[in-house]
Design a protein around this motif. Sequence first.
Motif, PDB file in Angstrom:
ATOM      1  N   ALA A 111       0.999  -1.299   0.040  1.00  0.00           N
ATOM      2  CA  ALA A 111      -0.076  -0.075  -0.037  1.00  0.00           C
ATOM      3  C   ALA A 111       0.988   1.099  -0.135  1.00  0.00           C
ATOM      4  N   SER A 112       0.699   1.861  -0.990  1.00  0.00           N
ATOM      5  CA  SER A 112       1.688   3.217  -1.183  1.00  0.00           C
ATOM      6  C   SER A 112       0.861   4.430  -0.557  1.00  0.00           C
ATOM      7  N   ASP A 113       1.321   5.614  -0.368  1.00  0.00           N
ATOM      8  CA  ASP A 113       0.916   6.736   0.042  1.00  0.00           C
ATOM      9  C   ASP A 113       0.150   7.668  -0.861  1.00  0.00           C
ATOM     10  N   ARG A 114      -0.135   7.000  -2.018  1.00  0.00           N
ATOM     11  CA  ARG A 114      -0.828   7.748  -3.243  1.00  0.00           C
ATOM     12  C   ARG A 114      -2.335   7.833  -2.583  1.00  0.00           C
ATOM     13  N   ILE A 115      -2.997   8.834  -3.208  1.00  0.00           N
ATOM     14  CA  ILE A 115      -4.206   9.222  -3.070  1.00  0.00           C
ATOM     15  C   ILE A 115      -5.201   9.281  -4.107  1.00  0.00           C
ATOM     16  N   SER A 116      -6.219   8.529  -4.340  1.00  0.00           N
ATOM     17  CA  SER A 116      -7.143   9.024  -5.664  1.00  0.00           C
ATOM     18  C   SER A 116      -8.600   9.422  -5.265  1.00  0.00           C
ATOM     19  N   VAL A 117      -9.142  10.119  -6.143  1.00  0.00           N
ATOM     20  CA  VAL A 117     -10.529  10.705  -6.075  1.00  0.00           C
ATOM     21  C   VAL A 117     -10.976  10.718  -7.421  1.00  0.00           C
ATOM     22  N   PHE A 118     -12.149  10.145  -7.457  1.00  0.00           N
ATOM     23  CA  PHE A 118     -12.934  10.362  -8.618  1.00  0.00           C
ATOM     24  C   PHE A 118     -12.171   9.468  -9.661  1.00  0.00           C
ATOM     25  N   ASP A 119     -11.563   8.414  -9.351  1.00  0.00           N
ATOM     26  CA  ASP A 119     -10.846   7.476 -10.033  1.00  0.00           C
ATOM     27  C   ASP A 119      -9.429   8.152 -10.648  1.00  0.00           C
ATOM     28  N   VAL A 120      -8.873   9.106  -9.971  1.00  0.00           N
ATOM     29  CA  VAL A 120      -7.841   9.712 -10.565  1.00  0.00           C
ATOM     30  C   VAL A 120      -6.817   9.914  -9.454  1.00  0.00           C
ATOM     31  N   VAL A 121      -5.470   9.312  -9.704  1.00  0.00           N
ATOM     32  CA  VAL A 121      -4.581   9.554  -8.890  1.00  0.00           C
ATOM     33  C   VAL A 121      -4.038  10.806  -8.711  1.00  0.00           C
ATOM     34  N   LEU A 122      -3.960  11.312  -7.429  1.00  0.00           N
ATOM     35  CA  LEU A 122      -3.321  12.962  -7.462  1.00  0.00           C
ATOM     36  C   LEU A 122      -1.854  12.637  -7.247  1.00  0.00           C
ATOM     37  N   PRO A 123      -1.103  13.854  -7.552  1.00  0.00           N
ATOM     38  CA  PRO A 123       0.140  14.014  -7.577  1.00  0.00           C
ATOM     39  C   PRO A 123       0.764  13.896  -6.244  1.00  0.00           C
ATOM     40  N   THR A 124       0.092  14.334  -5.225  1.00  0.00           N
ATOM     41  CA  THR A 124       0.816  14.471  -3.823  1.00  0.00           C
ATOM     42  C   THR A 124       0.495  13.501  -3.061  1.00  0.00           C
ATOM     43  N   LEU A 125       1.409  12.886  -2.268  1.00  0.00           N
ATOM     44  CA  LEU A 125       1.346  11.936  -1.271  1.00  0.00           C
ATOM     45  C   LEU A 125       0.903  12.213   0.116  1.00  0.00           C
ATOM     46  N   ILE A 126       0.287  11.255   0.864  1.00  0.00           N
ATOM     47  CA  ILE A 126      -0.281  11.537   2.023  1.00  0.00           C
ATOM     48  C   ILE A 126       0.671  10.621   2.972  1.00  0.00           C
ATOM     49  N   PRO A 127       1.509  11.441   3.691  1.00  0.00           N
ATOM     50  CA  PRO A 127       2.312  10.405   4.693  1.00  0.00           C
ATOM     51  C   PRO A 127       1.847   9.508   5.642  1.00  0.00           C
ATOM     52  N   ASP A 128       2.392   8.297   5.640  1.00  0.00           N
ATOM     53  CA  ASP A 128       1.877   7.287   6.442  1.00  0.00           C
ATOM     54  C   ASP A 128       0.383   6.733   6.070  1.00  0.00           C
ATOM     55  N   LYS A 129      -0.009   7.010   5.205  1.00  0.00           N
ATOM     56  CA  LYS A 129      -1.450   6.389   4.500  1.00  0.00           C
ATOM     57  C   LYS A 129      -1.477   5.040   4.167  1.00  0.00           C
ATOM     58  N   GLY A 130      -0.303   4.559   3.554  1.00  0.00           N
ATOM     59  CA  GLY A 130      -0.209   3.106   3.257  1.00  0.00           C
ATOM     60  C   GLY A 130      -0.117   2.199   4.399  1.00  0.00           C
ATOM     61  N   ALA A 131       0.616   2.541   5.262  1.00  0.00           N
ATOM     62  CA  ALA A 131       0.809   2.029   6.463  1.00  0.00           C
ATOM     63  C   ALA A 131      -0.569   1.786   7.233  1.00  0.00           C
ATOM     64  N   ILE A 132      -1.320   3.001   7.307  1.00  0.00           N
ATOM     65  CA  ILE A 132      -2.494   3.031   8.064  1.00  0.00           C
ATOM     66  C   ILE A 132      -3.460   2.294   7.379  1.00  0.00           C
ATOM     67  N   LEU A 133      -3.702   2.254   6.126  1.00  0.00           N
ATOM     68  CA  LEU A 133      -4.522   1.475   5.442  1.00  0.00           C
ATOM     69  C   LEU A 133      -4.263  -0.273   5.840  1.00  0.00           C
ATOM     70  N   THR A 134      -2.906  -0.454   5.526  1.00  0.00           N
ATOM     71  CA  THR A 134      -2.484  -1.890   5.752  1.00  0.00           C
ATOM     72  C   THR A 134      -2.909  -2.273   7.284  1.00  0.00           C
ATOM     73  N   ARG A 135      -2.594  -1.654   8.333  1.00  0.00           N
ATOM     74  CA  ARG A 135      -2.742  -1.932   9.639  1.00  0.00           C
ATOM     75  C   ARG A 135      -4.342  -2.228  10.064  1.00  0.00           C
ATOM     76  N   LEU A 136      -4.983  -1.128   9.736  1.00  0.00           N
ATOM     77  CA  LEU A 136      -6.383  -1.160   9.793  1.00  0.00           C
ATOM     78  C   LEU A 136      -7.085  -2.296   9.076  1.00  0.00           C
ATOM     79  N   SER A 137      -6.620  -2.679   7.852  1.00  0.00           N
ATOM     80  CA  SER A 137      -7.232  -3.838   7.144  1.00  0.00           C
ATOM     81  C   SER A 137      -6.944  -4.999   7.857  1.00  0.00           C
ATOM     82  N   LEU A 138      -5.891  -5.280   8.337  1.00  0.00           N
ATOM     83  CA  LEU A 138      -5.343  -6.515   9.067  1.00  0.00           C
ATOM     84  C   LEU A 138      -6.073  -6.626  10.340  1.00  0.00           C
TER      85      LEU A 138
END
Length: 279
Positions: free
Chosen positions: A23-50
Amino acid sequence: MELLHSGKVRDVYADGDDLVLVASDRISVFDVVLPTLIPDKGAILTRLSLWWFERLADVVPNHVLSATDVPAQWAGRAVRCRRLAMVPVECIARGHLAGSSLAEYRAHGAVQGNPLPAGLVEGSRLPAPVFTPSTKEPAGSGRHDAPLTFEEVVARVGAALADQLRRLTVEVYARGAELAAERGVVIADTKLEFGHASDGGLVLGDELLTPDSSRFWPLEEWSPGRPQFAFDKQYVRDWTVGTGWDRTEPGPELPDDVVEVTRRRYVTAYERITGRRWS
């Protein structure tokens, strides 16, 4: 290790018979990946999913093999998974009226073939969760996911599998929403992905009940009849709409303050639901 696929947020690698999902720190809205990363986002998604996979394993099996047997550079944001033949449908359950379902309800009194009672407003809790699936368009295709009726799902995958997808999607959502409510979070809706394992069994894949795949609202502030404060990427959606962006590539850069608010909301969702402090 071979890169098989780079999606909007996750990169999929082959490692022998297994997959490693990063899981990267990329973020998409309206099916478009935005050029700016959100720090820690990928780790948060992974740990919460687990956390959710563990608690809902009695409802449906999941694809996770290990959260620790992954390359060191991806520790905390990657999982080792079973290979699945993914079902070509995004399975969505809604328990509250929000987003695209609100506009459709206002126009037709129903959402994707699910009739609803009169008098509901933005944020209203539905009498029972409804199944509102969509197509799954590949990243970079330029096409947006499109709503499907249940009959259209039947035409795509057959009646037996369509019934199973609807039943499991609603059950996972209902169980998750109940657990989250005990922790002060309303889960308004969520999106799930399923696939078939090598033995033919239906398995839950991708992510589960995260701020990327769900709408999260603080229970103490939930008030039907207005937009809700959100612990998810709705804040970014709203910001991009306010810029006048036309929802096509390329997406706008996010300013630092939007990045920090978004990160903080993701952290808050994780901490409220799991009861664990983010570090």
